[in-house]
Design a protein around this motif. Structure first.
Motif, mmCIF file in Angstrom:
data_model
loop_
_atom_site.group_PDB
_atom_site.id
_atom_site.type_symbol
_atom_site.label_atom_id
_atom_site.label_comp_id
_atom_site.label_asym_id
_atom_site.label_seq_id
_atom_site.Cartn_x
_atom_site.Cartn_y
_atom_site.Cartn_z
ATOM 1 N N ALA A 37 67.886 55.052 -14.308
ATOM 2 C CA ALA A 37 69.243 54.582 -14.053
ATOM 3 C C ALA A 37 69.836 54.096 -15.356
ATOM 4 O O ALA A 37 69.118 53.811 -16.320
ATOM 5 N N SER A 38 71.140 54.013 -15.382
ATOM 6 C CA SER A 38 71.833 53.510 -16.557
ATOM 7 C C SER A 38 72.802 52.420 -16.110
ATOM 8 O O SER A 38 73.380 52.501 -15.022
ATOM 9 N N PHE A 39 72.997 51.431 -16.960
ATOM 10 C CA PHE A 39 73.936 50.364 -16.639
ATOM 11 C C PHE A 39 75.378 50.836 -16.814
ATOM 12 O O PHE A 39 76.309 50.194 -16.358
ATOM 13 N N ASN A 40 75.564 51.978 -17.497
ATOM 14 C CA ASN A 40 76.901 52.497 -17.772
ATOM 15 C C ASN A 40 77.367 53.520 -16.746
ATOM 16 O O ASN A 40 78.486 54.011 -16.838
ATOM 17 N N VAL A 44 71.823 57.845 -10.536
ATOM 18 C CA VAL A 44 70.398 57.565 -10.712
ATOM 19 C C VAL A 44 69.636 58.872 -10.538
ATOM 20 O O VAL A 44 70.064 59.761 -9.806
ATOM 21 N N TYR A 45 68.530 58.990 -11.246
ATOM 22 C CA TYR A 45 67.711 60.198 -11.215
ATOM 23 C C TYR A 45 66.338 59.850 -10.671
ATOM 24 O O TYR A 45 65.773 58.815 -11.006
ATOM 25 N N MET A 46 65.807 60.761 -9.850
ATOM 26 C CA MET A 46 64.459 60.585 -9.313
ATOM 27 C C MET A 46 63.721 61.906 -9.411
ATOM 28 O O MET A 46 64.294 62.960 -9.157
ATOM 29 N N GLY A 82 70.644 66.049 -22.121
ATOM 30 C CA GLY A 82 72.001 65.521 -22.092
ATOM 31 C C GLY A 82 72.410 64.915 -20.759
ATOM 32 O O GLY A 82 73.599 64.743 -20.507
ATOM 33 N N LEU A 83 71.463 64.596 -19.914
ATOM 34 C CA LEU A 83 71.799 64.034 -18.606
ATOM 35 C C LEU A 83 72.165 62.562 -18.703
ATOM 36 O O LEU A 83 72.998 62.071 -17.956
ATOM 37 N N GLU A 84 71.534 61.870 -19.609
ATOM 38 C CA GLU A 84 71.743 60.429 -19.737
ATOM 39 C C GLU A 84 71.478 60.055 -21.189
ATOM 40 O O GLU A 84 70.526 60.528 -21.790
ATOM 41 N N SER A 85 72.333 59.203 -21.752
ATOM 42 C CA SER A 85 72.136 58.853 -23.164
ATOM 43 C C SER A 85 71.168 57.682 -23.350
ATOM 44 O O SER A 85 70.323 57.720 -24.237
ATOM 45 N N PHE A 86 71.282 56.634 -22.531
ATOM 46 C CA PHE A 86 70.404 55.479 -22.659
ATOM 47 C C PHE A 86 69.867 55.055 -21.290
ATOM 48 O O PHE A 86 70.240 54.006 -20.768
ATOM 49 N N PRO A 87 68.985 55.856 -20.709
ATOM 50 C CA PRO A 87 68.496 55.513 -19.375
ATOM 51 C C PRO A 87 67.401 54.450 -19.403
ATOM 52 O O PRO A 87 66.675 54.312 -20.376
ATOM 53 N N THR A 88 67.323 53.706 -18.333
ATOM 54 C CA THR A 88 66.199 52.808 -18.104
ATOM 55 C C THR A 88 65.294 53.510 -17.110
ATOM 56 O O THR A 88 65.702 53.789 -15.983
ATOM 57 N N GLU A 112 70.612 55.375 -1.789
ATOM 58 C CA GLU A 112 71.462 56.243 -0.975
ATOM 59 C C GLU A 112 72.276 55.456 0.040
ATOM 60 O O GLU A 112 73.403 55.820 0.360
ATOM 61 N N LYS A 113 71.712 54.362 0.554
ATOM 62 C CA LYS A 113 72.376 53.588 1.595
ATOM 63 C C LYS A 113 72.983 52.297 1.066
ATOM 64 O O LYS A 113 73.318 51.406 1.843
ATOM 65 N N SER A 114 73.119 52.189 -0.243
ATOM 66 C CA SER A 114 73.656 50.983 -0.854
ATOM 67 C C SER A 114 75.156 50.872 -0.578
ATOM 68 O O SER A 114 75.849 51.870 -0.384
ATOM 69 N N LYS A 115 75.659 49.636 -0.573
ATOM 70 C CA LYS A 115 77.101 49.422 -0.421
ATOM 71 C C LYS A 115 77.844 49.968 -1.629
ATOM 72 O O LYS A 115 78.943 50.483 -1.504
ATOM 73 N N LYS A 116 77.250 49.809 -2.794
ATOM 74 C CA LYS A 116 77.809 50.444 -3.982
ATOM 75 C C LYS A 116 77.523 51.928 -3.866
ATOM 76 O O LYS A 116 76.500 52.330 -3.329
ATOM 77 N N LYS A 117 78.381 52.735 -4.360
ATOM 78 C CA LYS A 117 78.198 54.174 -4.250
ATOM 79 C C LYS A 117 77.437 54.699 -5.463
ATOM 80 O O LYS A 117 77.960 54.755 -6.570
ATOM 81 N N TYR A 118 76.168 55.021 -5.235
ATOM 82 C CA TYR A 118 75.331 55.625 -6.268
ATOM 83 C C TYR A 118 75.183 57.104 -5.961
ATOM 84 O O TYR A 118 75.050 57.500 -4.798
ATOM 85 N N GLU A 119 75.172 57.893 -6.986
ATOM 86 C CA GLU A 119 74.885 59.315 -6.829
ATOM 87 C C GLU A 119 73.426 59.520 -7.209
ATOM 88 O O GLU A 119 73.043 59.294 -8.358
#
Length: 153
Positions: A37-40, A44-46, A82-88, A112-119
């Protein structure tokens, strides 16, 4: 009396340090997957759960040896493509598939079920595979066994 207590504590600590270093690592098959994940970004990637020959600490903790290097493998993959520049990145693992699946499902549902919309984007096994990393101070059982000497007469 105080000197005696200090000596007892010192001996116990010395024994604890020696026993933790002497146990080493054992090869094992583990089931692991990665999360990035990235803070920017809200993406998120799995990775999928992968069966990997790895090394676990040969003590009660069963920690994955060089676990940060597995996370760096995922981070390098994301950066080079090139998917993410500074991932955690985090690598999670379990010794059996059902425990790994439980961790995977819990983490996936959280995003996936978070109130915030994550892709949530999944990385297939064809795109990324973990590679086994041998611990820095690993000594195999074959190296530690003493070979019997020939009978010299």
């Amino acid at each position: 009396m105080k000197l005696r207590q200090v000596l007892i504590i010192a001996v116990l600590l010395l024994g604890w340090v020696n026993s933790s270093n002497a146990k080493g690592y054992k090869p094992a098959k583990v089931y692991m997957f990665g999360f990035a994940a990235s803070f920017n970004d809200s993406t998120v990637y799995m990775t999928n759960i992968q069966k990997v020959d790895a090394y676990l600490a040969n003590d009660r903790t069963k920690f994955l040896a060089n676990r940060e290097d597995y996370s760096y493998q995922l981070r390098n993959y994301l950066q080079t493509n090139g998917l993410e520049s500074f991932p955690t990145c985090v690598t999670l693992y379990a010794e059996n598939e059902s425990k790994a699946m439980k961790q995977f499902t819990t983490l996936k549902n959280r995003y996936e079920k978070s109130k915030k919309k994550y892709e949530v984007k999944f990385i297939s096994d064809a795109e990324f595979n973990y590679k086994t990393i041998t611990p820095d101070n690993f000594i195999s059982n074959e190296e530690t066994q003493v070979k019997p000497q020939a009978n010299l007469k």
